[in-house]
Scaffold this active site. Structure first.
Site, PDB file in Angstrom:
ATOM      1  N   GLU A 181       0.625  -1.129   0.008  1.00  0.00           N
ATOM      2  CA  GLU A 181      -0.267   0.185   0.122  1.00  0.00           C
ATOM      3  C   GLU A 181       0.922   1.149  -0.050  1.00  0.00           C
ATOM      4  O   GLU A 181       1.668   1.390   0.950  1.00  0.00           O
ATOM      5  CB  GLU A 181      -0.638   0.032   1.300  1.00  0.00           C
ATOM      6  CG  GLU A 181      -1.753   1.245   1.387  1.00  0.00           C
ATOM      7  CD  GLU A 181      -2.792   1.305   2.653  1.00  0.00           C
ATOM      8  OE1 GLU A 181      -2.240   0.554   3.687  1.00  0.00           O
ATOM      9  OE2 GLU A 181      -3.739   1.728   2.474  1.00  0.00           O
ATOM     10  N   GLU A 188       3.197   9.208   7.302  1.00  0.00           N
ATOM     11  CA  GLU A 188       3.152   8.066   7.844  1.00  0.00           C
ATOM     12  C   GLU A 188       4.399   7.356   7.531  1.00  0.00           C
ATOM     13  O   GLU A 188       4.784   6.195   8.313  1.00  0.00           O
ATOM     14  CB  GLU A 188       1.874   7.174   7.707  1.00  0.00           C
ATOM     15  CG  GLU A 188       0.591   7.798   8.233  1.00  0.00           C
ATOM     16  CD  GLU A 188      -0.682   6.733   7.933  1.00  0.00           C
ATOM     17  OE1 GLU A 188      -0.434   5.622   8.547  1.00  0.00           O
ATOM     18  OE2 GLU A 188      -1.709   7.316   7.418  1.00  0.00           O
ATOM     19  N   ASP A 211      -5.251   3.320  -1.695  1.00  0.00           N
ATOM     20  CA  ASP A 211      -6.218   3.775  -0.696  1.00  0.00           C
ATOM     21  C   ASP A 211      -6.524   5.213  -1.049  1.00  0.00           C
ATOM     22  O   ASP A 211      -5.466   6.074  -1.169  1.00  0.00           O
ATOM     23  CB  ASP A 211      -5.430   3.557   0.593  1.00  0.00           C
ATOM     24  CG  ASP A 211      -6.111   4.186   1.910  1.00  0.00           C
ATOM     25  OD1 ASP A 211      -7.132   5.143   1.850  1.00  0.00           O
ATOM     26  OD2 ASP A 211      -6.094   3.572   3.116  1.00  0.00           O
ATOM     27  N   HIS A 270      -5.002   8.209   1.066  1.00  0.00           N
ATOM     28  CA  HIS A 270      -3.285   8.437   0.817  1.00  0.00           C
ATOM     29  C   HIS A 270      -3.339   9.103  -0.624  1.00  0.00           C
ATOM     30  O   HIS A 270      -2.469  10.029  -0.819  1.00  0.00           O
ATOM     31  CB  HIS A 270      -2.718   6.985   0.872  1.00  0.00           C
ATOM     32  CG  HIS A 270      -2.633   6.390   2.434  1.00  0.00           C
ATOM     33  ND1 HIS A 270      -2.302   7.123   3.402  1.00  0.00           N
ATOM     34  CD2 HIS A 270      -3.034   5.263   2.775  1.00  0.00           C
ATOM     35  CE1 HIS A 270      -2.398   6.269   4.441  1.00  0.00           C
ATOM     36  NE2 HIS A 270      -3.024   5.323   3.897  1.00  0.00           N
ATOM     37  N   HIS A 309      -8.823   0.290  -0.941  1.00  0.00           N
ATOM     38  CA  HIS A 309      -9.516   1.007   0.361  1.00  0.00           C
ATOM     39  C   HIS A 309     -10.161   2.255   0.046  1.00  0.00           C
ATOM     40  O   HIS A 309      -9.612   3.160  -0.765  1.00  0.00           O
ATOM     41  CB  HIS A 309      -8.346   1.256   1.440  1.00  0.00           C
ATOM     42  CG  HIS A 309      -7.683   0.215   2.184  1.00  0.00           C
ATOM     43  ND1 HIS A 309      -6.683   0.260   2.993  1.00  0.00           N
ATOM     44  CD2 HIS A 309      -8.141  -1.005   2.646  1.00  0.00           C
ATOM     45  CE1 HIS A 309      -6.427  -0.925   3.642  1.00  0.00           C
ATOM     46  NE2 HIS A 309      -7.218  -1.940   3.289  1.00  0.00           N
ATOM     47  N   ARG A 358     -10.641  11.299   5.957  1.00  0.00           N
ATOM     48  CA  ARG A 358     -10.535   9.756   6.400  1.00  0.00           C
ATOM     49  C   ARG A 358     -11.840   9.591   6.899  1.00  0.00           C
ATOM     50  O   ARG A 358     -12.326   8.551   7.706  1.00  0.00           O
ATOM     51  CB  ARG A 358      -9.615   9.501   7.221  1.00  0.00           C
ATOM     52  CG  ARG A 358      -8.968   7.991   6.943  1.00  0.00           C
ATOM     53  CD  ARG A 358      -7.549   7.703   7.637  1.00  0.00           C
ATOM     54  NE  ARG A 358      -7.123   6.637   6.925  1.00  0.00           N
ATOM     55  CZ  ARG A 358      -6.043   6.023   6.924  1.00  0.00           C
ATOM     56  NH1 ARG A 358      -5.152   6.457   8.041  1.00  0.00           N
ATOM     57  NH2 ARG A 358      -5.614   4.794   6.400  1.00  0.00           N
ATOM     58  N   GLU A 399     -12.148   1.674   4.956  1.00  0.00           N
ATOM     59  CA  GLU A 399     -11.178   1.896   6.229  1.00  0.00           C
ATOM     60  C   GLU A 399     -11.022   3.266   6.438  1.00  0.00           C
ATOM     61  O   GLU A 399     -10.418   4.239   5.759  1.00  0.00           O
ATOM     62  CB  GLU A 399      -9.652   1.387   5.500  1.00  0.00           C
ATOM     63  CG  GLU A 399      -8.638   1.446   6.704  1.00  0.00           C
ATOM     64  CD  GLU A 399      -7.406   1.219   6.145  1.00  0.00           C
ATOM     65  OE1 GLU A 399      -6.473   0.574   6.804  1.00  0.00           O
ATOM     66  OE2 GLU A 399      -6.942   2.316   5.621  1.00  0.00           O
TER      67      GLU A 399
HETATM   68  C1  LER Z   1      -3.506   1.035   6.308  1.00  0.00           C
HETATM   69  O1  LER Z   1      -4.273   0.432   5.319  1.00  0.00           O
HETATM   70  C2  LER Z   1      -3.279   2.319   5.903  1.00  0.00           C
HETATM   71  O2  LER Z   1      -4.140   2.993   5.220  1.00  0.00           O
HETATM   72  C3  LER Z   1      -2.133   3.186   6.681  1.00  0.00           C
HETATM   73  O3  LER Z   1      -2.596   4.474   6.953  1.00  0.00           O
HETATM   74  C4  LER Z   1      -1.873   2.521   8.051  1.00  0.00           C
HETATM   75  O4  LER Z   1      -1.264   3.540   8.956  1.00  0.00           O
HETATM   76 MN    MN Z   2      -5.350   1.873   3.942  1.00  0.00          MN
END
Ligand code: LER
Ligand code: MN
Length: 282
Positions: free
Chosen positions: A162, A168, A195, A198, A221, A227, A256
């Site tokens: 991912e 992060e 995701d 992100h 995701h 978020r 998520e």
């Molecule tokens: C986990 O899927 C994710 O998106 C991250 O932000 C984990 O910190």
């Molecule tokens: Mn994620």
């Protein structure tokens, strides 16, 4: 919130549930496993994505039976808690920690093989530690990915790395870097998890990056720009889900998002909004 598109895309929907106690905030459901699985099924989800820190500490057979009793599939296993709670990573300067991280990922293979789940490689890749050159960390990462994909391949298990935003991790923040890594690793069972949270931070164009990742998208995701549940922010879900469908992706779209105002309400809002844009495949 973006309005409903002219046609809905066909995807199955899942939501993230943590099978063990976790500090990661966007593991939407935590706590009582049986009650949470019942709630997720009742809300109309097709599957549940389970976060498992250590498979040796989870009764995976009961988890599978419970999920099956509610008709829920298990599309993916989240593994980031091994980093969050134990500090395991593929790029730690200590070889013993790197080895433990590789073994931990390999220990997910039997349950993944039994359920057809993709093993997620998120924060377990680690980050570039002070005093470590970026290329050295990338070398360790590639080594670990070779070892994990080789262990998973005979079982028919796929791994999805991912891209995670710069706040992060300092390793693989966007889809282009993920695709370069895929070239370097050269394993057919190694792909990407994209995701939207992100991507909104890192990608020049969310739809463009989805198109470029194409058939290397192994899992997906969804969370909105803040978020929250999809529809709680300003991402254009009809547009990005249409780009995803155009790649031929047949996996789950997995929620998520932060448990705001609480897990059940967030998951309910998510599925209510997602149903404007996504229908269950025939
Ligand atoms: C986990 O899927 C994710 O998106 C991250 O932000 C984990 O910190
Ligand atoms: Mn994620």
């Amino acid at each position: 919130m973006a309005s409903a598109g002219p046609s809905r895309q066909s995807f199955r929907l899942s939501v993230v549930l943590s099978a063990q106690m976790a500090s990661f905030q966007a593991a939407t459901f935590k706590g009582d496993l049986a009650a949470n699985l019942a709630r997720i099924a009742q809300l109309g989800y097709d599957g549940v994505e389970v976060s498992i820190r250590d498979p040796r500490q989870v009764d995976t057979e009961s988890l599978l039976r419970l999920a099956q009793s509610h008709g829920l599939g298990i599309p993916a296993i989240g593994t980031g808690q091994a980093w969050g709670e134990e500090g395991l990573s593929f790029t730690d300067p200590d070889p013993a920690v790197r080895h433990a991280a590789i073994e931990r990922i390999q220990s997910h293979v039997p349950f993944a093989a039994r359920t057809g789940a993709v093993i997620i490689l998120g924060l377990i890749r680690g980050l570039v530690r002070p005093g470590v050159a970026h290329e050295q960390a990338m070398g360790w990462l590639v080594e670990a990915l070779h070892a994990c994909s080789a262990a998973a391949a005979p079982e028919g298990v796929r791994l999805a790395l991912e891209p995670i935003n710069r706040y992060e991790t300092t390793l693989i923040n966007n889809a282009a870097q993920g695709l370069e890594l895929i070239e370097r690793v050269g394993a057919g069972n190694f792909g990407l998890l994209l995701d939207t949270f992100h991507m909104n931070i890192e990608e020049p164009s969310i739809e463009g990056s989805i198109r470029r990742a194409g058939d290397r998208i192994f899992h997906f995701h969804v969370a909105d720009s803040n978020r929250w549940y999809p529809g709680g922010g300003h991402l254009d879900f009809p547009s990005l889900l249409s780009a995803l469908a155009a790649t031929g992706y047949r996996g789950y779209v997995s929620g998520e998002f932060l448990p705001i105002p609480d897990a059940a309400t967030g998951a309910q809002e998510a599925i209510k909004n997602l149903r404007n844009w996504v229908q269950r495949p025939a």
